[in-house]
Scaffold this active site. Structure first.
Site, PDB file in Angstrom:
ATOM      1  N   GLY A  14       6.945  14.599  -8.180  1.00 24.06           N
ATOM      2  CA  GLY A  14       8.220  14.678  -8.888  1.00 24.06           C
ATOM      3  C   GLY A  14       8.182  15.671 -10.045  1.00 24.06           C
ATOM      4  N   LEU A  15       9.300  15.761 -10.751  1.00 24.63           N
ATOM      5  CA  LEU A  15       9.420  16.674 -11.895  1.00 24.63           C
ATOM      6  C   LEU A  15       8.305  16.421 -12.922  1.00 24.63           C
ATOM      7  CD1 LEU A  15      11.148  18.605 -13.783  1.00 24.63           C
ATOM      8  CD2 LEU A  15      12.371  16.561 -14.502  1.00 24.63           C
ATOM      9  N   TYR A 137      19.815   1.002 -14.721  1.00 27.77           N
ATOM     10  CA  TYR A 137      18.568   1.781 -14.886  1.00 27.77           C
ATOM     11  C   TYR A 137      17.944   1.473 -16.254  1.00 27.77           C
ATOM     12  CZ  TYR A 137      16.099   6.357 -15.596  1.00 27.77           C
ATOM     13  OH  TYR A 137      15.203   7.378 -15.865  1.00 27.77           O
ATOM     14  N   THR A 165      13.301  12.135 -23.592  1.00 25.82           N
ATOM     15  CA  THR A 165      14.673  12.624 -23.580  1.00 25.82           C
ATOM     16  C   THR A 165      14.965  13.240 -22.208  1.00 25.82           C
ATOM     17  OG1 THR A 165      16.196  14.018 -24.787  1.00 25.82           O
ATOM     18  CG2 THR A 165      13.987  14.916 -24.490  1.00 25.82           C
ATOM     19  N   ASN A 166      16.114  13.904 -22.024  1.00 25.85           N
ATOM     20  CA  ASN A 166      16.434  14.554 -20.739  1.00 25.85           C
ATOM     21  C   ASN A 166      15.423  15.678 -20.476  1.00 25.85           C
ATOM     22  OD1 ASN A 166      18.748  13.055 -21.572  1.00 25.85           O
ATOM     23  ND2 ASN A 166      19.991  14.191 -20.125  1.00 25.85           N
ATOM     24  N   ASP A 319      31.728  11.302 -19.148  1.00 27.71           N
ATOM     25  CA  ASP A 319      30.977  11.929 -20.247  1.00 27.71           C
ATOM     26  C   ASP A 319      29.660  11.190 -20.494  1.00 27.71           C
ATOM     27  OD1 ASP A 319      32.365  14.132 -21.151  1.00 27.71           O
ATOM     28  OD2 ASP A 319      33.581  13.009 -22.589  1.00 27.71           O
TER      29      ASP A 319
HETATM   30  N1  LIG Z   1      14.218  13.657 -15.214  1.00 27.85           N
HETATM   31  C1  LIG Z   1      14.588  13.271 -16.420  1.00 27.85           C
HETATM   32  O1  LIG Z   1      15.411  13.922 -17.078  1.00 27.85           O
HETATM   33  C2  LIG Z   1      14.016  12.027 -17.022  1.00 27.85           C
HETATM   34  C3  LIG Z   1      13.081  11.242 -16.363  1.00 27.85           C
HETATM   35  N2  LIG Z   1      12.590  10.108 -16.973  1.00 27.85           N
HETATM   36  C4  LIG Z   1      11.591   9.256 -16.313  1.00 27.85           C
HETATM   37  O2  LIG Z   1      10.444  10.024 -15.992  1.00 27.85           O
HETATM   38  C5  LIG Z   1       9.839   9.518 -14.786  1.00 27.85           C
HETATM   39  C6  LIG Z   1       9.691  10.652 -13.783  1.00 27.85           C
HETATM   40  O3  LIG Z   1      10.982  11.161 -13.465  1.00 27.85           O
HETATM   41  P1  LIG Z   1      11.179  12.487 -12.614  1.00 27.85           P
HETATM   42  O4  LIG Z   1       9.883  13.183 -12.493  1.00 27.85           O
HETATM   43  O5  LIG Z   1      12.351  13.174 -13.186  1.00 27.85           O
HETATM   44  O6  LIG Z   1      11.609  11.897 -11.205  1.00 27.85           O
HETATM   45  P2  LIG Z   1      11.537  12.578  -9.771  1.00 27.85           P
HETATM   46  O7  LIG Z   1      12.675  12.014  -8.994  1.00 27.85           O
HETATM   47  O8  LIG Z   1      11.393  14.045  -9.873  1.00 27.85           O
HETATM   48  O9  LIG Z   1      10.174  12.002  -9.175  1.00 27.85           O
HETATM   49  C7  LIG Z   1      10.000  10.649  -8.986  1.00 27.85           C
HETATM   50  C8  LIG Z   1       8.828  10.436  -8.068  1.00 27.85           C
HETATM   51  O10 LIG Z   1       8.749   9.028  -7.818  1.00 27.85           O
HETATM   52  C9  LIG Z   1       8.290   8.830  -6.526  1.00 27.85           C
HETATM   53  N3  LIG Z   1       8.852   7.588  -5.984  1.00 27.85           N
HETATM   54  C10 LIG Z   1      10.146   7.169  -6.019  1.00 27.85           C
HETATM   55  N4  LIG Z   1      10.253   5.998  -5.378  1.00 27.85           N
HETATM   56  C11 LIG Z   1       9.008   5.677  -4.927  1.00 27.85           C
HETATM   57  C12 LIG Z   1       8.479   4.589  -4.184  1.00 27.85           C
HETATM   58  N5  LIG Z   1       9.240   3.583  -3.764  1.00 27.85           N
HETATM   59  N6  LIG Z   1       7.159   4.598  -3.902  1.00 27.85           N
HETATM   60  C13 LIG Z   1       6.376   5.615  -4.306  1.00 27.85           C
HETATM   61  N7  LIG Z   1       6.807   6.657  -5.033  1.00 27.85           N
HETATM   62  C14 LIG Z   1       8.121   6.685  -5.313  1.00 27.85           C
HETATM   63  C15 LIG Z   1       8.761  10.011  -5.681  1.00 27.85           C
HETATM   64  O11 LIG Z   1       7.729  10.281  -4.777  1.00 27.85           O
HETATM   65  P3  LIG Z   1       7.880  11.192  -3.438  1.00 27.85           P
HETATM   66  O12 LIG Z   1       8.190  12.566  -3.945  1.00 27.85           O
HETATM   67  O13 LIG Z   1       6.559  11.119  -2.788  1.00 27.85           O
HETATM   68  O14 LIG Z   1       8.994  10.597  -2.640  1.00 27.85           O
HETATM   69  C16 LIG Z   1       8.971  11.118  -6.722  1.00 27.85           C
HETATM   70  O15 LIG Z   1       8.017  12.129  -6.613  1.00 27.85           O
HETATM   71  C17 LIG Z   1      10.743   8.386 -14.316  1.00 27.85           C
HETATM   72  O16 LIG Z   1      10.234   7.167 -14.771  1.00 27.85           O
HETATM   73  C18 LIG Z   1      12.056   8.682 -14.995  1.00 27.85           C
HETATM   74  O17 LIG Z   1      12.805   7.501 -15.167  1.00 27.85           O
HETATM   75  C19 LIG Z   1      12.997   9.743 -18.219  1.00 27.85           C
HETATM   76  C20 LIG Z   1      13.914  10.487 -18.910  1.00 27.85           C
HETATM   77  C21 LIG Z   1      14.486  11.678 -18.367  1.00 27.85           C
HETATM   78  C1  LIG Z   2      18.020  11.426 -18.400  1.00 27.68           C
HETATM   79  C2  LIG Z   2      19.222  10.526 -18.365  1.00 27.68           C
HETATM   80  O1  LIG Z   2      20.159  11.018 -17.425  1.00 27.68           O
HETATM   81  C3  LIG Z   2      21.306  10.224 -17.209  1.00 27.68           C
HETATM   82  O2  LIG Z   2      22.162  10.283 -18.303  1.00 27.68           O
HETATM   83  P1  LIG Z   2      22.922  11.570 -18.782  1.00 27.68           P
HETATM   84  O3  LIG Z   2      22.165  12.228 -19.867  1.00 27.68           O
HETATM   85  O4  LIG Z   2      24.316  11.211 -19.090  1.00 27.68           O
HETATM   86  O5  LIG Z   2      22.859  12.454 -17.455  1.00 27.68           O
HETATM   87  P2  LIG Z   2      23.283  13.833 -16.880  1.00 27.68           P
HETATM   88  O6  LIG Z   2      22.223  14.828 -17.080  1.00 27.68           O
HETATM   89  O7  LIG Z   2      23.684  13.581 -15.469  1.00 27.68           O
HETATM   90  O8  LIG Z   2      24.626  14.258 -17.653  1.00 27.68           O
HETATM   91  C4  LIG Z   2      24.634  14.683 -18.977  1.00 27.68           C
HETATM   92  C5  LIG Z   2      26.008  15.131 -19.370  1.00 27.68           C
HETATM   93  O9  LIG Z   2      26.299  16.356 -18.693  1.00 27.68           O
HETATM   94  C6  LIG Z   2      27.589  16.299 -18.093  1.00 27.68           C
HETATM   95  N1  LIG Z   2      27.652  17.211 -16.963  1.00 27.68           N
HETATM   96  C7  LIG Z   2      28.434  18.334 -16.907  1.00 27.68           C
HETATM   97  N2  LIG Z   2      28.342  18.919 -15.719  1.00 27.68           N
HETATM   98  C8  LIG Z   2      27.447  18.174 -14.999  1.00 27.68           C
HETATM   99  C9  LIG Z   2      26.961  18.316 -13.685  1.00 27.68           C
HETATM  100  O10 LIG Z   2      27.307  19.222 -12.928  1.00 27.68           O
HETATM  101  N3  LIG Z   2      26.037  17.375 -13.308  1.00 27.68           N
HETATM  102  C10 LIG Z   2      25.625  16.356 -14.108  1.00 27.68           C
HETATM  103  N4  LIG Z   2      24.701  15.489 -13.672  1.00 27.68           N
HETATM  104  N5  LIG Z   2      26.125  16.210 -15.362  1.00 27.68           N
HETATM  105  C11 LIG Z   2      27.022  17.119 -15.795  1.00 27.68           C
HETATM  106  C12 LIG Z   2      27.731  14.837 -17.754  1.00 27.68           C
HETATM  107  O11 LIG Z   2      29.083  14.488 -17.524  1.00 27.68           O
HETATM  108  C13 LIG Z   2      27.149  14.185 -19.005  1.00 27.68           C
HETATM  109  O12 LIG Z   2      28.101  14.173 -20.040  1.00 27.68           O
HETATM  110  C14 LIG Z   2      21.040   8.758 -17.075  1.00 27.68           C
HETATM  111  O13 LIG Z   2      21.940   8.283 -16.122  1.00 27.68           O
HETATM  112  C15 LIG Z   2      19.619   8.480 -16.952  1.00 27.68           C
HETATM  113  O14 LIG Z   2      19.115   8.944 -15.731  1.00 27.68           O
HETATM  114  C16 LIG Z   2      18.841   9.143 -18.021  1.00 27.68           C
HETATM  115  O15 LIG Z   2      17.951   8.573 -18.588  1.00 27.68           O
END
Ligand SMILES: NC(=O)C1=CN([C@@H]2O[C@H](COP(=O)(O)OP(=O)(O)OC[C@H]3O[C@@H](n4cnc5c(N)ncnc54)[C@H](OP(=O)(O)O)[C@@H]3O)[C@@H](O)[C@H]2O)C=CC1
Ligand SMILES: C[C@H]1O[C@H](OP(=O)(O)OP(=O)(O)OC[C@H]2O[C@@H](n3cnc4c(=O)[nH]c(N)nc43)[C@H](O)[C@@H]2O)[C@@H](O)[C@@H](O)C1=O
Length: 356
Positions: A14-15, A137, A165-166, A319
């Site tokens: 993942g990311l 979530y 954060t995001n 929003d």
């Molecule tokens: N992205 C963001 O902006 C943010 C992320 N986070 C947190 O950071 C962490 C990582 O997020 P991120 O990297 O973005 O997520 P991704 O969706 O990029 O990656 C999540 C990974 O979890 C694995 N996964 C999901 N379900 C299962 C399962 N049932 N069994 C085994 N593996 C599983 C997937 O594996 P596979 O690829 O093998 O399917 C995937 O690689 C999470 O806890 C998320 O909540 C917190 C704040 C912001």
């Molecule tokens: C990391 C965080 O991410 C999620 O929360 P969020 O910050 O609200 O997520 P977001 O990135 O999708 O949006 C941020 C803002 O941006 C605006 N926005 C504009 N245009 C697009 C657009 O095209 N796509 C998306 N997704 N949003 C858009 C959107 O309307 C919002 O106002 C949680 O559910 C939860 O997963 C969590 O923890």
């Protein structure tokens, strides 16, 4: 952690997980393991039990989760609470049963109240109601924090919860409906620019489609044309963005530091005298401490991509929380600060996206 310690990165594709894997490898850790979700479904209790008892990891980064942007969180509410609770329950409990030396649980800043005072300090957890769009979530993430805290208190484990954060970076989800704002806008604006330059082949390749009519139909659902790109909501919400490799660096930094008690400032709780519950702060924020409006973010992306058309704000889309800026003073005081600026990060991710 020693360089040959057995380290399990859950969610290593993942990311965040892929960035943690890369950071560990670049720092010379030689015994890092991962499993894809098809090799090991972390929501399956028996499979997780077998994995931990046969592999016996010493350290665990829990970066596997059901993750998505605002609309995915709002629609797939049951999946977000069920899958996240199952994954974290299984991994945290098996880590305890199998004597894992240290575990890092990844939460999210959506655990804080919807109208939280800004910047959000760790102690604001559970002081008010949550944002509705991602409440399931957030509840799962709060359960994870409380699980780590409870296991530390009852069983003396060494489990740390971090609230990022995001995030954005390589291996992010770029799905136009389910992803987070930064990858979604980057891809939408890139596609609009390609349309404006009549680069049909590149548009079709990006979308995996065969003809332009199909592609324009599909893109119109997301408000992407040669002249304009739809931005969800009013553009007024503010968000804070951290580059995933900075996030990974902070995670490894915290795992390399001492016990969770050295990291999470322990102080007696006023309401828990004599109960043994003596840890006030259960988690630590990870972020930059700087935020930006969605409108400004879209404008920066537009500049970097080089798209000359308009941004159209669609207020029928949610929003969400108006602001969620982290207070990162605790993390900074431990000696960690982010490195990459948002503008440089967007340049990096745009280069990554067009060359992948
Ligand atoms: N992205 C963001 O902006 C943010 C992320 N986070 C947190 O950071 C962490 C990582 O997020 P991120 O990297 O973005 O997520 P991704 O969706 O990029 O990656 C999540 C990974 O979890 C694995 N996964 C999901 N379900 C299962 C399962 N049932 N069994 C085994 N593996 C599983 C997937 O594996 P596979 O690829 O093998 O399917 C995937 O690689 C999470 O806890 C998320 O909540 C917190 C704040 C912001
Ligand atoms: C990391 C965080 O991410 C999620 O929360 P969020 O910050 O609200 O997520 P977001 O990135 O999708 O949006 C941020 C803002 O941006 C605006 N926005 C504009 N245009 C697009 C657009 O095209 N796509 C998306 N997704 N949003 C858009 C959107 O309307 C919002 O106002 C949680 O559910 C939860 O997963 C969590 O923890």
């Amino acid at each position: 952690m020693n360089k040959d310690s057995k380290i399990y990165v859950a969610g290593h594709r993942g990311l965040v997980g892929s960035a943690i894997l890369k950071t560990l490898q670049s720092k010379g850790y030689t015994n890092v393991i991962g499993r894809t979700s098809s090799e090991l479904d972390l929501s399956n209790q028996v499979a997780v039990q077998k994995f931990f008892s046969s592999e016996k990891p010493e350290y665990v980064f829990l970066a596997a989760a059901k993750v998505g942007g605002i609309v995915a969180n709002n629609i797939y509410r049951a999946d977000f609470i069920y899958e996240n609770l199952m994954i974290q329950n299984n991994v945290i409990h098996q880590s305890y049963l199998n004597g894992v030396k240290k575990l890092l649980f990844l939460g999210s800043t959506c655990i804080y109240p919807k109208d939280c005072p800004q910047p959000m300090k760790e102690e604001y957890l559970l002081t008010n109601t949550l944002e509705y769009t991602n409440e399931p979530y957030a509840i799962a993430k709060i359960a994870g924090i409380k699980m780590c805290e409870s296991y530390n208190l009852q069983y003396g484990t060494n489990f740390i919860s971090v609230m990022p954060t995001n995030l954005y970076g390589p291996n992010d989800n770029f799905d136009l409906e389910k992803s987070h704002v930064l990858p979604a806008l980057l891809r939408k604006i890139h596609l609009a620019k390609l349309l404006s330059e009549n680069k049909t082949e590149e548009v079709l390749k990006d979308l995996g489609l065969k003809n332009l009519e199909e592609a324009t139909d599909y893109l119109s659902k997301f408000g992407v044309t040669a002249h304009s790109v739809e931005v969800w909501g009013s553009g007024k919400p503010r968000r804070e963005f951290l580059w995933s490799e900075d996030m990974a660096d902070a995670c490894v930094f915290l795992m390399e530091k001492g016990d969770f008690k050295d990291i999470i400032n322990s102080s007696p709780r006023e309401d828990a005298e004599g109960s043994g519950y003596e840890i006030r702060n259960t988690h630590i924020n990870i972020g930059t401490g700087e935020d930006i409006s969605i409108k400004n973010l879209a404008e920066i992306i537009k500049d970097i991509v080089g798209f000359k058309g308009n941004l159209v704000f669609n207020i029928d889309r949610p929003d969400g929380t108006m602001r969620k800026l982290t207070d990162v003073s605790k993390l900074n005081s431990l000696g960690w600060k982010h490195k990459l600026s948002l503008a440089d990060g967007i340049e990096n991710i745009y280069n990554w996206y067009i060359n992948k």
